[in-house]
Write a protein that holds these residues in place. Structure first.
Motif, PDB file in Angstrom:
ATOM      1  N   ASN A  35      29.380 -23.803 -38.808  1.00  0.00           N
ATOM      2  CA  ASN A  35      28.808 -24.979 -39.445  1.00  0.00           C
ATOM      3  C   ASN A  35      28.041 -25.762 -38.387  1.00  0.00           C
ATOM      4  O   ASN A  35      28.646 -26.382 -37.503  1.00  0.00           O
ATOM      5  CB  ASN A  35      29.938 -25.815 -40.055  1.00  0.00           C
ATOM      6  N   GLY A  36      26.719 -25.739 -38.454  1.00  0.00           N
ATOM      7  CA  GLY A  36      25.875 -26.397 -37.457  1.00  0.00           C
ATOM      8  C   GLY A  36      26.077 -27.894 -37.392  1.00  0.00           C
ATOM      9  O   GLY A  36      26.058 -28.484 -36.309  1.00  0.00           O
ATOM     10  N   ALA A  37      26.277 -28.538 -38.526  1.00  0.00           N
ATOM     11  CA  ALA A  37      26.484 -29.993 -38.530  1.00  0.00           C
ATOM     12  C   ALA A  37      27.770 -30.354 -37.797  1.00  0.00           C
ATOM     13  O   ALA A  37      27.810 -31.332 -37.035  1.00  0.00           O
ATOM     14  CB  ALA A  37      26.516 -30.512 -39.965  1.00  0.00           C
ATOM     15  N   ALA A  38      28.823 -29.563 -37.992  1.00  0.00           N
ATOM     16  CA  ALA A  38      30.089 -29.826 -37.294  1.00  0.00           C
ATOM     17  C   ALA A  38      29.933 -29.598 -35.798  1.00  0.00           C
ATOM     18  O   ALA A  38      30.469 -30.364 -34.983  1.00  0.00           O
ATOM     19  CB  ALA A  38      31.201 -28.953 -37.864  1.00  0.00           C
ATOM     20  N   GLN A  39      29.203 -28.548 -35.402  1.00  0.00           N
ATOM     21  CA  GLN A  39      28.969 -28.300 -33.972  1.00  0.00           C
ATOM     22  C   GLN A  39      28.169 -29.439 -33.353  1.00  0.00           C
ATOM     23  O   GLN A  39      28.520 -29.941 -32.280  1.00  0.00           O
ATOM     24  CB  GLN A  39      28.239 -26.975 -33.777  1.00  0.00           C
ATOM     25  N   GLU A  40      27.105 -29.850 -34.009  1.00  0.00           N
ATOM     26  CA  GLU A  40      26.275 -30.958 -33.516  1.00  0.00           C
ATOM     27  C   GLU A  40      27.117 -32.224 -33.351  1.00  0.00           C
ATOM     28  O   GLU A  40      27.034 -32.910 -32.326  1.00  0.00           O
ATOM     29  CB  GLU A  40      25.129 -31.209 -34.492  1.00  0.00           C
ATOM     30  N   ALA A  62      26.530 -20.511 -24.134  1.00  0.00           N
ATOM     31  CA  ALA A  62      26.674 -20.545 -25.588  1.00  0.00           C
ATOM     32  C   ALA A  62      27.662 -19.490 -26.056  1.00  0.00           C
ATOM     33  O   ALA A  62      27.922 -18.496 -25.367  1.00  0.00           O
ATOM     34  CB  ALA A  62      25.315 -20.325 -26.248  1.00  0.00           C
ATOM     35  N   HIS A  63      28.175 -19.696 -27.232  1.00  0.00           N
ATOM     36  CA  HIS A  63      29.062 -18.720 -27.857  1.00  0.00           C
ATOM     37  C   HIS A  63      28.248 -17.509 -28.308  1.00  0.00           C
ATOM     38  O   HIS A  63      28.782 -16.415 -28.406  1.00  0.00           O
ATOM     39  CB  HIS A  63      29.765 -19.363 -29.052  1.00  0.00           C
ATOM     40  N   GLY A  64      26.967 -17.709 -28.553  1.00  0.00           N
ATOM     41  CA  GLY A  64      26.036 -16.732 -29.106  1.00  0.00           C
ATOM     42  C   GLY A  64      26.433 -15.284 -28.975  1.00  0.00           C
ATOM     43  O   GLY A  64      26.745 -14.802 -27.901  1.00  0.00           O
ATOM     44  N   THR A  65      26.422 -14.603 -30.091  1.00  0.00           N
ATOM     45  CA  THR A  65      26.825 -13.200 -30.128  1.00  0.00           C
ATOM     46  C   THR A  65      25.685 -12.266 -30.500  1.00  0.00           C
ATOM     47  O   THR A  65      25.905 -11.098 -30.776  1.00  0.00           O
ATOM     48  CB  THR A  65      27.983 -13.015 -31.129  1.00  0.00           C
ATOM     49  N   GLY A  66      24.481 -12.800 -30.543  1.00  0.00           N
ATOM     50  CA  GLY A  66      23.338 -11.972 -30.889  1.00  0.00           C
ATOM     51  C   GLY A  66      23.204 -11.735 -32.383  1.00  0.00           C
ATOM     52  O   GLY A  66      22.560 -10.775 -32.794  1.00  0.00           O
ATOM     53  N   THR A  67      23.792 -12.607 -33.185  1.00  0.00           N
ATOM     54  CA  THR A  67      23.706 -12.418 -34.633  1.00  0.00           C
ATOM     55  C   THR A  67      22.541 -13.209 -35.216  1.00  0.00           C
ATOM     56  O   THR A  67      22.168 -14.258 -34.708  1.00  0.00           O
ATOM     57  CB  THR A  67      25.006 -12.858 -35.344  1.00  0.00           C
ATOM     58  N   LYS A  68      21.992 -12.693 -36.297  1.00  0.00           N
ATOM     59  CA  LYS A  68      20.861 -13.350 -36.951  1.00  0.00           C
ATOM     60  C   LYS A  68      21.269 -14.652 -37.623  1.00  0.00           C
ATOM     61  O   LYS A  68      20.451 -15.547 -37.797  1.00  0.00           O
ATOM     62  CB  LYS A  68      20.224 -12.407 -37.979  1.00  0.00           C
ATOM     63  N   LEU A  69      22.526 -14.779 -38.006  1.00  0.00           N
ATOM     64  CA  LEU A  69      23.003 -15.978 -38.696  1.00  0.00           C
ATOM     65  C   LEU A  69      23.578 -17.008 -37.721  1.00  0.00           C
ATOM     66  O   LEU A  69      23.152 -18.161 -37.695  1.00  0.00           O
ATOM     67  CB  LEU A  69      24.073 -15.600 -39.729  1.00  0.00           C
ATOM     68  N   GLY A  70      24.550 -16.602 -36.921  1.00  0.00           N
ATOM     69  CA  GLY A  70      25.273 -17.548 -36.069  1.00  0.00           C
ATOM     70  C   GLY A  70      24.463 -18.134 -34.936  1.00  0.00           C
ATOM     71  O   GLY A  70      24.574 -19.331 -34.630  1.00  0.00           O
ATOM     72  N   ASP A  71      23.643 -17.323 -34.276  1.00  0.00           N
ATOM     73  CA  ASP A  71      22.882 -17.829 -33.124  1.00  0.00           C
ATOM     74  C   ASP A  71      21.928 -18.960 -33.496  1.00  0.00           C
ATOM     75  O   ASP A  71      21.876 -19.969 -32.788  1.00  0.00           O
ATOM     76  CB  ASP A  71      22.134 -16.693 -32.429  1.00  0.00           C
ATOM     77  N   PRO A  72      21.159 -18.859 -34.595  1.00  0.00           N
ATOM     78  CA  PRO A  72      20.308 -19.993 -34.963  1.00  0.00           C
ATOM     79  C   PRO A  72      21.111 -21.247 -35.318  1.00  0.00           C
ATOM     80  O   PRO A  72      20.704 -22.364 -34.989  1.00  0.00           O
ATOM     81  CB  PRO A  72      19.517 -19.495 -36.169  1.00  0.00           C
ATOM     82  N   ILE A  73      22.257 -21.074 -35.960  1.00  0.00           N
ATOM     83  CA  ILE A  73      23.077 -22.236 -36.299  1.00  0.00           C
ATOM     84  C   ILE A  73      23.532 -22.930 -35.022  1.00  0.00           C
ATOM     85  O   ILE A  73      23.409 -24.150 -34.875  1.00  0.00           O
ATOM     86  CB  ILE A  73      24.277 -21.829 -37.181  1.00  0.00           C
ATOM     87  N   GLU A  74      24.044 -22.161 -34.078  1.00  0.00           N
ATOM     88  CA  GLU A  74      24.511 -22.733 -32.811  1.00  0.00           C
ATOM     89  C   GLU A  74      23.353 -23.292 -31.998  1.00  0.00           C
ATOM     90  O   GLU A  74      23.421 -24.430 -31.505  1.00  0.00           O
ATOM     91  CB  GLU A  74      25.244 -21.672 -31.993  1.00  0.00           C
ATOM     92  N   ASN A  76      20.358 -24.310 -32.858  1.00  0.00           N
ATOM     93  CA  ASN A  76      19.727 -25.485 -33.458  1.00  0.00           C
ATOM     94  C   ASN A  76      20.652 -26.699 -33.447  1.00  0.00           C
ATOM     95  O   ASN A  76      20.182 -27.836 -33.352  1.00  0.00           O
ATOM     96  CB  ASN A  76      19.220 -25.151 -34.855  1.00  0.00           C
ATOM     97  N   ALA A  77      21.967 -26.472 -33.502  1.00  0.00           N
ATOM     98  CA  ALA A  77      22.914 -27.588 -33.356  1.00  0.00           C
ATOM     99  C   ALA A  77      22.809 -28.162 -31.942  1.00  0.00           C
ATOM    100  O   ALA A  77      22.823 -29.388 -31.752  1.00  0.00           O
ATOM    101  CB  ALA A  77      24.336 -27.124 -33.648  1.00  0.00           C
ATOM    102  N   LEU A  78      22.685 -27.293 -30.949  1.00  0.00           N
ATOM    103  CA  LEU A  78      22.494 -27.761 -29.562  1.00  0.00           C
ATOM    104  C   LEU A  78      21.208 -28.564 -29.438  1.00  0.00           C
ATOM    105  O   LEU A  78      21.186 -29.635 -28.825  1.00  0.00           O
ATOM    106  CB  LEU A  78      22.466 -26.565 -28.599  1.00  0.00           C
ATOM    107  N   VAL A  79      20.137 -28.057 -30.021  1.00  0.00           N
ATOM    108  CA  VAL A  79      18.847 -28.757 -29.975  1.00  0.00           C
ATOM    109  C   VAL A  79      18.967 -30.149 -30.586  1.00  0.00           C
ATOM    110  O   VAL A  79      18.568 -31.150 -29.979  1.00  0.00           O
ATOM    111  CB  VAL A  79      17.734 -27.943 -30.681  1.00  0.00           C
ATOM    112  N   ARG A  80      19.521 -30.230 -31.788  1.00  0.00           N
ATOM    113  CA  ARG A  80      19.643 -31.537 -32.458  1.00  0.00           C
ATOM    114  C   ARG A  80      20.517 -32.493 -31.658  1.00  0.00           C
ATOM    115  O   ARG A  80      20.187 -33.676 -31.521  1.00  0.00           O
ATOM    116  CB  ARG A  80      20.207 -31.356 -33.876  1.00  0.00           C
ATOM    117  N   ALA A  81      21.617 -31.986 -31.112  1.00  0.00           N
ATOM    118  CA  ALA A  81      22.519 -32.846 -30.332  1.00  0.00           C
ATOM    119  C   ALA A  81      21.825 -33.364 -29.076  1.00  0.00           C
ATOM    120  O   ALA A  81      21.861 -34.566 -28.787  1.00  0.00           O
ATOM    121  CB  ALA A  81      23.788 -32.074 -29.969  1.00  0.00           C
TER     122      ALA A  81
END
Length: 175
Positions: A35-40, A62-74, A76-81
């Motif tokens: 959940n990007g909002a919760a991470q932010e 980053a936690h990033g695992t190279g996934t198409k779904l999770g990496d953008p969520i993480e 972009n949450a970092l960017v917004r924060a």
């Protein structure tokens, strides 16, 4: 070990943890979808609570695992924060231990912490192994972040110590 105990014991100090936090995603898109909002929210809360200025953070593990779904969520949450604190661009490298050793499951955050501490010790930011192109859903353009494509010297900002952040989350929705 507490800093004062490490100093008293004459231990070598690789790094000092300045703050940490934890929260829960609540409703999400499934067990593997963060959940990007919760991470932010958590990132902002930690920086505000501990008086951490993200302009001083020059590496994010980053936690990033190279996934198409999770990496953008993480990502972009970092960017917004970070954008809530700074308008600086392209000063903070982002990497993930998973590109080097794979996903270590429940030990993922510890693996990332070891990588950060070794990077601090050696004064180097490692490249993101196997990186070819940024996922187009990750909004790093005009953000504080960039991907290190080669090992680089990790320089201090003036007299300040080098600072890193570690981002991690679990299958349970815990950030």
């Amino acid at each position: 070990k507490r800093l004062e105990d490490a100093v008293a014991s004459n231990d070598f100090i690789y790094g000092v943890i300045c703050g940490s936090g934890i929260n829960q995603d609540g409703a999400s898109n499934g067990i593997t979808a963060p959940n990007g909002a919760a991470q932010e929210e958590l990132i902002v809360d930690v920086y505000e609570k501990y008086g951490i200025n993200p302009e001083n953070i020059t590496y994010v593990e980053a936690h990033g695992t190279g996934t198409k779904l999770g990496d953008p969520i993480e990502g972009n949450a970092l960017v917004r924060a970070f954008k809530k604190f700074t308008t600086k661009r392209s000063y903070c490298s982002v990497g993930s231990a998973k590109s080097h050793v794979g996903h270590t499951g429940a030990a993922a955050a510890v693996t990332g912490l070891i990588k950060v501490l070794q990077s601090l010790k050696h004064k180097q930011i490692p490249s993101l192994l196997h990186f070819a192109a940024l996922n187009p859903l990750i909004e790093f353009a005009d953000s504080p972040f960039y991907i290190s494509t080669q090992v680089t010297e990790w320089k201090s900002i003036g007299d300040a110590p080098r600072m890193a952040a570690l981002n991690s989350f679990g299958h349970s929705g815990t950030n």
